[in-house]
Design an enzyme around this catalytic site. Structure first.
Site, PDB file in Angstrom:
ATOM      1  N   ASP A   1       7.570   3.140   0.217  1.00  0.00           N
ATOM      2  CA  ASP A   1       6.181   3.322  -0.202  1.00  0.00           C
ATOM      3  C   ASP A   1       5.985   2.937  -1.667  1.00  0.00           C
ATOM      4  OD1 ASP A   1       5.487   4.298   2.298  1.00  0.00           O
ATOM      5  OD2 ASP A   1       5.796   6.390   1.724  1.00  0.00           O
TER       6      ASP A   1
ATOM      7  N   ARG B   1       9.999  12.783   0.956  1.00  0.00           N
ATOM      8  CA  ARG B   1       9.244  13.390  -0.145  1.00  0.00           C
ATOM      9  C   ARG B   1       8.665  14.743   0.255  1.00  0.00           C
ATOM     10  NH1 ARG B   1       4.882   9.319  -1.405  1.00  0.00           N
ATOM     11  NH2 ARG B   1       4.180  11.027  -2.761  1.00  0.00           N
TER      12      ARG B   1
ATOM     13  N   ARG C   1      10.698   0.238   4.989  1.00  0.00           N
ATOM     14  CA  ARG C   1       9.489  -0.149   4.252  1.00  0.00           C
ATOM     15  C   ARG C   1       9.120   0.956   3.261  1.00  0.00           C
ATOM     16  NH1 ARG C   1       5.910  -2.071   9.342  1.00  0.00           N
ATOM     17  NH2 ARG C   1       6.971  -0.225  10.206  1.00  0.00           N
TER      18      ARG C   1
END
Length: 270
Positions: A73, A220, A71
């Site tokens: 972002d 990230r 999923r």
């Protein structure tokens, strides 16, 4: 109202539930994440899963639930996202793919469609995910790369960034690099099997990381910390201590989402 808006027009009836047998279909999907609030379907905002679900329902004429392998972002891209959906058994897969390309491309491209193996689940059957993050490391930005790379104008020490990848390999609690979900009982332990930087030339640097799974903002946050080490703001030798601390305040700020891409999802036998 366009295809990509989430809410159906008031006078459009909902698709009727399928009356016959179903078949599980696997879709290989690529998308540019800039115009989407992530993948997960959400009727309040425009998402990849939302527009994909709506398009499939228009083709098959019945309600559809899509399940994805990762999923992603808001703003994150994908080249190798894998999705499954249970569709009417008589669906023509060639027609389905052509119709989805016509309705969704170029923002969302269904690269392949096939009948899934028995027991297949896009999320639960996956054994590994591979993400790529691309940095443009040169003084001058590039307008043609701006949407898919993080521009870092100051010189990066690639050797330090590679050295800092070593402590990431193996099974660890990545709480220092993850946004913890609300509630109790969420494990931040993940198994990383590969992590390294690749010099693509002309200032392009790519971070590849493969793991059994990832927690929210993990890649990230890792990239943001690795780049801080490349800039000399942190030392490469600090990575092991930051990882062991399970303290997110010790890691750098997450890298921007637009440099990240879900590149591939691996399944048993692949």
């Amino acid at each position: 109202m366009t295809l990509f808006e989430v809410d159906e027009p008031q006078d459009t009836p909902a698709p009727a539930a399928p009356s016959g047998p179903l078949v599980r279909v696997r879709l290989l999907v690529a998308y540019h994440g800039a115009g989407f609030h992530g993948f997960a379907p959400n009727r309040q905002v425009r998402t990849v899963g939302g527009v994909l679900t709506e398009a499939i329902e228009k083709v098959v004429g019945s309600p559809v639930t899509v399940t994805c392998a990762g999923r992603t972002d808001t703003g994150v891209h994908a080249w190798g996202q894998v999705v499954h959906a249970d569709l009417p058994e008589d669906v023509d897969l060639g027609t389905l793919q052509k119709s989805l390309l016509r309705m969704l491309a170029p923002e969302v491209v269904v690269r392949a469609v096939d009948v899934a193996p028995e027991g297949f689940d896009a999320r639960r059957t996956a054994v590994a995910r591979l993400y790529r993050y691309t940095v443009l490391n040169r003084p001058t930005p590039d307008p043609f790369l701006a949407a898919t790379t993080w521009h870092v104008p100051d010189p990066l020490d690639l050797r330090a960034m590679r050295l800092a990848c070593d402590p990431l390999i193996g099974e660890h609690d990545f709480s220092s690099f993850c946004r913890r979900p609300e509630g109790e009982g969420h494990s931040m332990t993940r198994r990383v099997v590969a992590a390294d930087w690749v010099d693509l030339g002309e200032g392009l640097l790519r971070f590849d990381i493969e793991a059994s799974a990832f927690c929210h903002q993990m890649v990230r946050s890792l990239v943001g910390t690795l780049v801080a080490m490349g800039l000399g703001r942190l030392r490469a030798g600090e990575m092991a201590g930051i990882l062991r601390s399970q303290d997110r305040s010790l890691a750098a700020q997450p890298a921007p989402p637009h440099g990240l891409c879900l590149w591939e999802v691996r399944y048993p036998g692949t």
